[in-house]
Every structure is written in structure tokens, then in C-alpha cells.
Design a protein around this motif. Structure first.
Motif, PDB file in Angstrom:
ATOM      1  N   ASP A   1      -5.297  -4.895  17.893  1.00 15.13           N
ATOM      2  CA  ASP A   1      -6.003  -5.448  16.735  1.00 15.13           C
ATOM      3  C   ASP A   1      -5.323  -5.118  15.408  1.00 15.13           C
ATOM      4  OD1 ASP A   1      -7.915  -6.513  18.420  1.00 15.13           O
ATOM      5  OD2 ASP A   1      -9.357  -4.888  18.087  1.00 15.13           O
ATOM      6  N   LEU A   2      -4.345  -4.235  15.429  1.00 18.09           N
ATOM      7  CA  LEU A   2      -3.690  -3.808  14.196  1.00 18.09           C
ATOM      8  C   LEU A   2      -2.547  -4.744  13.824  1.00 18.09           C
ATOM      9  CD1 LEU A   2      -3.489   0.047  14.810  1.00 18.09           C
ATOM     10  CD2 LEU A   2      -5.239  -1.224  13.551  1.00 18.09           C
ATOM     11  N   THR A   3      -2.278  -4.836  12.532  1.00 13.25           N
ATOM     12  CA  THR A   3      -1.121  -5.605  12.076  1.00 13.25           C
ATOM     13  C   THR A   3       0.151  -4.822  12.379  1.00 13.25           C
ATOM     14  OG1 THR A   3      -1.043  -4.604   9.867  1.00 13.25           O
ATOM     15  CG2 THR A   3      -2.465  -6.572  10.153  1.00 13.25           C
ATOM     16  N   ASP A   4       1.276  -5.497  12.320  1.00 11.14           N
ATOM     17  CA  ASP A   4       2.555  -4.816  12.527  1.00 11.14           C
ATOM     18  C   ASP A   4       2.723  -3.662  11.541  1.00 11.14           C
ATOM     19  OD1 ASP A   4       3.139  -6.664  14.510  1.00 11.14           O
ATOM     20  OD2 ASP A   4       4.543  -7.817  13.271  1.00 11.14           O
ATOM     21  N   GLU A   5       2.376  -3.902  10.287  1.00 15.94           N
ATOM     22  CA  GLU A   5       2.518  -2.875   9.249  1.00 15.94           C
ATOM     23  C   GLU A   5       1.635  -1.665   9.542  1.00 15.94           C
ATOM     24  OE1 GLU A   5       1.895  -6.181   8.596  1.00 15.94           O
ATOM     25  OE2 GLU A   5       3.961  -6.655   8.020  1.00 15.94           O
TER      26      GLU A   5
ATOM     27  N   GLN B   1       0.963   3.897  11.295  1.00 15.02           N
ATOM     28  CA  GLN B   1       0.351   4.880  12.200  1.00 15.02           C
ATOM     29  C   GLN B   1       1.412   5.589  13.043  1.00 15.02           C
ATOM     30  OE1 GLN B   1      -3.118   3.942  14.473  1.00 15.02           O
ATOM     31  NE2 GLN B   1      -4.115   2.890  12.773  1.00 15.02           N
ATOM     32  N   TYR B   2       2.437   4.846  13.442  1.00 16.62           N
ATOM     33  CA  TYR B   2       3.531   5.432  14.211  1.00 16.62           C
ATOM     34  C   TYR B   2       4.211   6.534  13.406  1.00 16.62           C
ATOM     35  CZ  TYR B   2       7.525   5.525  17.413  1.00 16.62           C
ATOM     36  OH  TYR B   2       8.479   5.905  18.321  1.00 16.62           O
ATOM     37  N   ALA B   3       4.539   6.225  12.158  1.00 19.38           N
ATOM     38  CA  ALA B   3       5.209   7.203  11.301  1.00 19.38           C
ATOM     39  C   ALA B   3       4.331   8.431  11.079  1.00 19.38           C
ATOM     40  CB  ALA B   3       5.589   6.558   9.968  1.00 19.38           C
TER      41      ALA B   3
ATOM     42  N   LEU C   1      10.887  -3.371  13.831  1.00 22.02           N
ATOM     43  CA  LEU C   1      10.148  -2.989  12.634  1.00 22.02           C
ATOM     44  C   LEU C   1      10.201  -1.489  12.368  1.00 22.02           C
ATOM     45  CD1 LEU C   1       6.993  -5.241  13.072  1.00 22.02           C
ATOM     46  CD2 LEU C   1       8.875  -5.570  11.456  1.00 22.02           C
ATOM     47  N   LEU C   2      10.596  -0.719  13.370  1.00 24.25           N
ATOM     48  CA  LEU C   2      10.724   0.732  13.196  1.00 24.25           C
ATOM     49  C   LEU C   2      12.043   1.134  12.533  1.00 24.25           C
ATOM     50  CD1 LEU C   2       9.320   1.996  16.626  1.00 24.25           C
ATOM     51  CD2 LEU C   2       8.120   1.872  14.431  1.00 24.25           C
ATOM     52  N   ALA C   3      12.978   0.213  12.399  1.00 27.62           N
ATOM     53  CA  ALA C   3      14.302   0.542  11.862  1.00 27.62           C
ATOM     54  C   ALA C   3      14.256   1.273  10.519  1.00 27.62           C
ATOM     55  CB  ALA C   3      15.174  -0.706  11.779  1.00 27.62           C
ATOM     56  N   PRO C   4      13.413   0.886   9.574  1.00 27.86           N
ATOM     57  CA  PRO C   4      13.382   1.634   8.313  1.00 27.86           C
ATOM     58  C   PRO C   4      13.012   3.107   8.481  1.00 27.86           C
ATOM     59  CG  PRO C   4      12.309  -0.486   8.032  1.00 27.86           C
ATOM     60  CD  PRO C   4      12.577  -0.321   9.506  1.00 27.86           C
ATOM     61  N   LEU C   5      12.334   3.447   9.565  1.00 29.75           N
ATOM     62  CA  LEU C   5      11.956   4.845   9.798  1.00 29.75           C
ATOM     63  C   LEU C   5      13.167   5.729  10.095  1.00 29.75           C
ATOM     64  CD1 LEU C   5       8.674   4.448  11.897  1.00 29.75           C
ATOM     65  CD2 LEU C   5       8.950   4.597   9.402  1.00 29.75           C
TER      66      LEU C   5
END
Length: 122
Positions: free
Chosen positions: A9-13, A18-20, A60-64
Motif C-alpha cells: 500500500d506504500l508509495t515507492d518514496e 522506511q528502508y533507509a 530506487l535505492l541507488a541514492p542511498l
């Protein structure tokens, strides 16, 4: 009673955010020896990993990889190593250049396993 987050239910952002946050807390718990806390964070990270894979959105995790927090960098690297190996290797090598700790050990394990797997393919 704690309700489970429905990651679908969460957006990619929201997933990346939350991952970070979970990766950062996992690192703090790891370094402080709060291994019960690391398990709590892993219970957040693993389903987010899967949700991002299901969405074909791991990139999408690349910036991390550029995070100031090494735990965030290492967790993101573990997901991205197949996708952008050069950048991930560079990130992990940077973490390995720092003083020894358990996060550095995680980075070393990821890098060694990746290089072994890559050598087996060649």
C-alpha cells in the motif's frame, strides 16, 4: 498490539524512506549490541526488499549508496549489487576503508560473496 505495515500500500518514496530508516536503526542496534533490535529492523527491511523487487523498483535505492550512514549504504548495496555492481563495489570499498566494526564486516561479506559469484560465472 502492533499492526503490520502492508508494504504493497506504500508509495515507492515511502518504501525507500522506511528502508533507509530501518537500515540506519539496524546499524545503530548492531553497533550497540542490541541484536533483538536488529531482528526487528530486519523484519522491516526484508519485506521492503521483496516489495521493491516485485515492483521492479530496486534501482530506487541507488541514492542511498551516497548516504552519510554506512549501514544504509551497505543495506542498499546488498540490494543493488546485481544491478549496478561498479557503483556498489565502490561504495563497499569505501566502507571497508573505515575503522573496523560489524557494519564493515557486513560490507566485506557482501563484497567477497559477490566477487566469488562473479568469478564462478566467468
Amino acid at each position: 498490539m502492533q499492526t503490520k505495515t502492508k508494504y504493497s500500500d506504500l508509495t515507492d518514496e515511502e518504501l525507500v524512506r522506511q528502508y533507509a530508516a530501518a537500515a540506519e536503526t539496524h546499524g545503530q542496534d548492531t553497533l550497540s549490541g542490541n541484536f533483538k533490535g536488529t531482528h526487528v529492523q530486519a523484519d522491516i527491511l526484508v519485506p521492503i526488499d521483496q516489495e521493491l523487487r516485485d515492483r521492479n523498483a530496486v534501482a530506487l535505492l541507488a541514492p542511498l549508496l551516497e548516504s552519510q550512514n554506512d549501514s544504509v549504504r551497505v543495506w542498499a548495496a546488498s540490494m543493488l549489487i546485481e544491478t549496478i555492481p561498479f557503483e556498489v563495489e565502490r561504495t563497499l570499498e569505501d566502507v571497508l576503508s573505515k575503522p573496523p566494526n560489524l557494519i564493515k564486516m557486513m560490507a566485506r561479506n557482501i563484497l567477497e560473496n559477490w566477487r566469488k559469484k562473479k568469478a564462478e560465472r566467468e
